[in-house]
Write a protein that holds these residues in place. Sequence first.
Motif, PDB file in Angstrom:
ATOM      1  N   TYR A 121      -2.475   0.160   2.355  1.00  0.00           N
ATOM      2  CA  TYR A 121      -3.777   0.426   1.607  1.00  0.00           C
ATOM      3  C   TYR A 121      -4.137   0.176   0.408  1.00  0.00           C
ATOM      4  O   TYR A 121      -4.032   0.875  -0.875  1.00  0.00           O
ATOM      5  N   GLU A 122      -2.999  -0.713   0.238  1.00  0.00           N
ATOM      6  CA  GLU A 122      -3.332  -1.188  -1.745  1.00  0.00           C
ATOM      7  C   GLU A 122      -4.769  -1.386  -2.275  1.00  0.00           C
ATOM      8  O   GLU A 122      -4.879  -1.610  -3.375  1.00  0.00           O
ATOM      9  N   ASN A 123      -5.634  -1.578  -1.364  1.00  0.00           N
ATOM     10  CA  ASN A 123      -7.112  -1.579  -1.693  1.00  0.00           C
ATOM     11  C   ASN A 123      -7.896  -0.253  -2.412  1.00  0.00           C
ATOM     12  O   ASN A 123      -8.453  -0.390  -2.896  1.00  0.00           O
ATOM     13  N   THR A 124      -7.237   0.836  -1.255  1.00  0.00           N
ATOM     14  CA  THR A 124      -7.978   2.602  -1.546  1.00  0.00           C
ATOM     15  C   THR A 124      -6.915   2.952  -1.968  1.00  0.00           C
ATOM     16  O   THR A 124      -7.261   4.332  -2.598  1.00  0.00           O
ATOM     17  N   LYS A 125      -5.781   2.641  -1.941  1.00  0.00           N
ATOM     18  CA  LYS A 125      -4.760   4.154  -2.767  1.00  0.00           C
ATOM     19  C   LYS A 125      -3.366   2.933  -3.551  1.00  0.00           C
ATOM     20  O   LYS A 125      -3.474   2.489  -3.745  1.00  0.00           O
ATOM     21  N   ASP A 126      -2.746   4.003  -3.979  1.00  0.00           N
ATOM     22  CA  ASP A 126      -1.597   3.826  -5.348  1.00  0.00           C
ATOM     23  C   ASP A 126      -0.544   3.559  -4.420  1.00  0.00           C
ATOM     24  O   ASP A 126      -0.272   4.910  -3.492  1.00  0.00           O
ATOM     25  N   SER A 172       0.005  -2.457  -7.594  1.00  0.00           N
ATOM     26  CA  SER A 172      -1.972  -1.762  -7.317  1.00  0.00           C
ATOM     27  C   SER A 172      -2.605  -2.361  -7.373  1.00  0.00           C
ATOM     28  O   SER A 172      -2.104  -4.110  -7.103  1.00  0.00           O
ATOM     29  N   ASN A 232      -3.170   9.096  -3.832  1.00  0.00           N
ATOM     30  CA  ASN A 232      -4.895   8.441  -4.382  1.00  0.00           C
ATOM     31  C   ASN A 232      -5.145   7.953  -5.927  1.00  0.00           C
ATOM     32  O   ASN A 232      -3.721   8.746  -6.467  1.00  0.00           O
ATOM     33  N   LYS A 233      -5.374   7.474  -5.880  1.00  0.00           N
ATOM     34  CA  LYS A 233      -5.849   6.387  -6.725  1.00  0.00           C
ATOM     35  C   LYS A 233      -5.581   7.478  -8.461  1.00  0.00           C
ATOM     36  O   LYS A 233      -6.208   9.052  -8.453  1.00  0.00           O
TER      37      LYS A 233
END
Length: 73
Positions: free
Chosen positions: A45-50, A72, A21-22
């Motif tokens: 997943y790159e839009n919502t997570k690291d 990121s 999670n960011k």
Amino acid sequence: MGRPPVLPKKKKDGFYLELRNKGAKSGIIVIRDTKEAMMQAARQYENTKDVIILGEHKNGKKVEESRAKKVSA
């Protein structure tokens, strides 16, 4: 009876990436069979997570030609 020994888990063959999670310090590790599948999961997943790409592992060890990269958004 003593405490059981703690050995690090051996990694399966495949391509690894870590999803966090960011702003989090830890996350989950995801395994994919091919590099293309790993890159597709990273894009997903790159839009919502690291997303941290850990690279390829064979015989329980990291293959040196793969470099760890951080993706990121």
